[in-house]
Design a protein around this motif. Structure first.
Motif, short mmCIF file in Angstrom:
data_model
loop_
_atom_site.label_atom_id
_atom_site.label_comp_id
_atom_site.label_asym_id
_atom_site.label_seq_id
_atom_site.Cartn_x
_atom_site.Cartn_y
_atom_site.Cartn_z
N SER A 155 8.03 59.39 8.76
CA SER A 155 9.04 59.91 9.48
C SER A 155 10.45 59.24 9.31
O SER A 155 11.48 60.08 9.28
N ALA A 176 24.26 60.56 13.32
CA ALA A 176 22.81 60.30 13.08
C ALA A 176 22.56 61.67 13.16
O ALA A 176 22.83 62.69 13.25
N GLY A 177 20.79 61.95 12.74
CA GLY A 177 20.12 62.94 12.77
C GLY A 177 20.33 63.60 14.05
O GLY A 177 20.46 64.86 13.95
N ALA A 178 19.81 63.09 14.98
CA ALA A 178 19.95 63.83 16.50
C ALA A 178 21.32 64.29 16.58
O ALA A 178 21.35 65.35 17.27
N GLU A 184 21.62 67.34 14.91
CA GLU A 184 21.03 68.70 15.79
C GLU A 184 21.77 69.18 16.77
O GLU A 184 21.91 70.37 16.73
N HIS A 211 9.87 66.47 15.80
CA HIS A 211 10.30 65.18 16.24
C HIS A 211 11.00 65.41 17.61
O HIS A 211 11.72 66.66 17.82
N THR A 228 13.59 64.60 18.99
CA THR A 228 15.03 64.84 19.10
C THR A 228 15.43 66.34 19.23
O THR A 228 16.10 66.87 19.68
N ASN A 229 14.24 67.30 18.49
CA ASN A 229 14.73 68.79 18.22
C ASN A 229 14.89 69.40 20.13
O ASN A 229 15.95 69.90 19.97
N THR A 284 10.97 71.98 10.92
CA THR A 284 10.90 70.73 10.07
C THR A 284 10.14 71.12 8.92
O THR A 284 8.96 71.30 9.15
N THR A 286 6.53 67.22 10.23
CA THR A 286 5.75 65.84 10.46
C THR A 286 4.40 65.33 10.42
O THR A 286 4.13 64.56 10.33
N ASP A 323 15.54 71.12 10.28
CA ASP A 323 15.59 69.52 10.41
C ASP A 323 15.20 69.10 9.09
O ASP A 323 14.28 69.08 8.55
N ALA A 332 15.39 66.07 7.82
CA ALA A 332 15.06 64.54 8.03
C ALA A 332 14.03 64.38 6.71
O ALA A 332 13.82 63.19 6.29
N HIS A 390 20.66 69.95 9.28
CA HIS A 390 20.95 68.71 9.12
C HIS A 390 20.43 67.73 8.16
O HIS A 390 19.33 67.99 8.00
N ASN A 445 19.48 63.55 6.89
CA ASN A 445 19.67 61.99 7.57
C ASN A 445 20.07 61.30 6.06
O ASN A 445 19.18 61.03 5.46
N HIS A 484 20.59 58.30 6.12
CA HIS A 484 20.17 56.91 6.07
C HIS A 484 18.60 57.27 5.84
O HIS A 484 17.87 56.28 5.86
N LYS A 485 18.13 58.46 5.62
CA LYS A 485 16.75 58.56 5.11
C LYS A 485 16.87 58.96 3.57
O LYS A 485 16.30 58.38 2.73
C1 LIG Z 1 14.35 60.41 11.98
C2 LIG Z 1 14.27 61.95 12.36
C3 LIG Z 1 15.15 62.81 13.33
C4 LIG Z 1 16.37 62.13 13.93
O1 LIG Z 1 17.15 61.38 13.07
P1 LIG Z 1 18.11 60.07 13.67
O2 LIG Z 1 19.03 59.89 12.59
O3 LIG Z 1 17.05 58.98 13.79
O4 LIG Z 1 18.82 60.41 15.07
C5 LIG Z 1 15.04 64.21 13.45
N1 LIG Z 1 13.85 64.95 13.00
C6 LIG Z 1 13.00 64.16 12.18
C7 LIG Z 1 11.83 64.91 11.52
C8 LIG Z 1 13.35 62.70 11.68
O5 LIG Z 1 12.27 62.08 11.04
#
Ligand SMILES: *Cc1c(COP(=O)(O)O)cnc(C)c1O
Length: 483
Positions: free
Chosen positions: A71, A136-138, A141, A169, A171-172, A213, A217, A242, A244, A264, A266, A268-269
């Protein structure tokens, strides 16, 4: 305020230091001035260098070891993007530089990077517009759900809940709840997909959005995604993506074409900028046409004469969600990464990410139980339920991997999989690295039968033995004691 310079400075413990210029402020009221110099620690350069070098060697990073944390997409970040981000023209730009007048032209290049990144992300995902502001991802969101809320309110509607699958995840649901919605959780069916019966039952005129997502996941791409979107739109709800896991489908399909309204990413991913340890990251948010007016300010625009500017005059906007212009350095690195790979490179990156995950799944499926399905997208989820019969937990296997020089996969997530181990190898690893990791995973499965005690005692190579993780979280001792 006028600065004057003092000529000498008494050192700590009365040791005389060489004369240097120390600025002091002359018009500071006397009552605020120190009577004696502050007793600051004096450490030699060598001691400082050793301290930080040793600290950096305690760090586990993608640059030192394989890091298949599911993830999180801990891919290798090419170093050239660091060079780009360090270029003076970018790194010295002050966020308060005037945009256009006088020295303002200095910011034009940076504004162009933001503008072009938004255009590229829109093209890659099939959305109409993007904001690069979320940090950030969160954060993306939360911004996305706020946009959804603003949209419904603008239509005179007050919808009550957001639908989210139980594999999501964490954060959702957190983002939906912070934005003021009730969260309705939908179970996963026996094939690992959203339970359609439960989904249809939950969906109604009070549904503000469905947050999905995809691939999810569990590393699965839901073949019913279009049907799910059509059903949501049928009751006036919006589809939230999502993103990510976008690294699994770059150039293959676009969330916007499937029917997602807000998304959204990420950076950084998917787009290779370093992360871990809390950031910095970037979670740009993309929207379909009917949501563009609600995007946060400022918006980067290109004017008729080709110059770029920041537009704050958007009366429907949800307003500010971050100071200044997002994590600019992260956006810049992602921009450099996208341009260097180009269309074919991004597609290849996704294909290799999926290939690597399936290779791991294929070679490990006789030793661990695959959670769902015979193949996966960019990550695979295995269960250590067979090992549990020998009293060995996913945690024991994770600790054993540390001894062998590998970062453990994500464990106990998704929470719906018993003794879950979620492996995301990413596209940047060689077959040799994957093989070495797989061999250790197989070794652990063999040990679970033959000699489980070895796994219970791992890690043996670390300065600290198995941590009491609850105690570490409740009473953290953050002081590093050199041996
Ligand atoms: C990493 C991730 C997030 C949150 O992203 P952050 O940048 O860590 O805040 C949300 N959803 C999924 C599926 C993720 O893997």
């Amino acid at each position: 305020m006028q600065l004057i310079f003092e000529k000498s400075r008494p050192g700590r413990n009365g040791i005389k230091l060489p004369e240097i210029d120390v600025p002091i402020v002359s018009d500071m009221p006397a009552k605020y001035c120190r009577k004696h110099p502050a007793s600051l620690p004096e450490v030699s350069e060598l001691d400082v260098v050793r301290h930080f070098t040793n600290l950096s060697r305690l760090n586990f990073s993608v640059d030192t070891n394989f890091y298949p944390l599911g993830s999180c997409t801990m891919k290798y970040n090419p170093k050239f993007t660091e060079k780009v981000a360090a270029m003076e023209g970018f790194s010295d730009v002050h966020p308060l530089l005037p945009q256009l007048s006088g020295g303002g032209m200095l910011a034009q290049g940076s504004l162009e990077v933001l503008y072009n990144t938004e255009r590229l992300l829109s093209e890659i995902t099939g959305m109409s517009a993007f904001t690069t502001q979320p940090l950030a991802g969160a954060h993306g969101e939360l911004t996305g759900v706020m946009l959804i809320s603003a949209y419904h309110k603008n239509n005179g509607e007050c919808r009550k809940h957001v639908i989210i699958p139980d594999s999501a995840h964490g954060t959702n649901p957190a983002s939906a709840a912070i934005a003021g919605y009730k969260v309705v959780v939908i179970p996963t069916d026996k094939d690992g997909f959203l339970d359609m019966q439960a989904y249809k039952k939950a969906l109604n005129q009070e549904t503000a959005a469905v947050m999905l997502t995809c691939p999810d996941t569990l590393g699965l791409f839901n073949p019913k995604i279009k049907e799910i979107a059509d059903l949501a739109h049928g009751v006036g709800a919006l589809m939230y993506y999502d993103g990510a896991n976008l690294n699994a489908i770059l150039g293959k399909c676009r969330p916007g074409d499937i029917g997602f309204d807000v998304i959204h990413l990420n950076l950084h991913k998917t787009f290779a900028t370093p992360h871990g340890g809390g950031g910095p990251g970037a979670g740009p948010v993309g929207v379909c046409e009917k949501l563009v007016d609600f995007l946060p300010i400022s918006r980067v625009i290109r004017r008729a004469d080709g110059t770029f500017a920041l537009d704050y005059h958007k009366h429907k906007s949800i307003g500010y969600i971050a100071s200044f212009y997002g994590n600019f350095g992260v956006i810049l690195k992602a921009y450099a990464y996208i341009l260097s790979l180009g269309r074919s490179g991004l597609i290849e990156a996704s294909e290799n990410a999926v290939l690597s995950a399936n290779y791991c799944l294929g070679r490990l499926k006789d030793y661990y139980v695959p959670a769902y399905g015979k193949s996966c997208m960019h990550e695979c989820v295995l269960s250590a339920e067979k090992q549990l019969e020998q009293g060995v937990h996913a945690l024991d296997i994770a600790k054993y991997l540390i001894d062998k020089g590998f970062h453990p996969p994500t464990i106990y997530f998704p929470m719906i999989v018993k003794e879950a181990m979620m492996i995301e190898p990413t596209e940047t690893e060689s077959k040799e690295t994957l093989d070495a990791f797989i061999e250790v995973m197989i070794e652990a499965a063999v040990l679970a039968k033959a000699n489980p005690e070895v796994l219970h005692q791992a890690p043996l190579s670390m300065p600290i033995k198995r941590l009491d993780e609850t105690k570490a979280a409740r009473e953290p001792n953050l002081r590093w004691q050199p041996k």
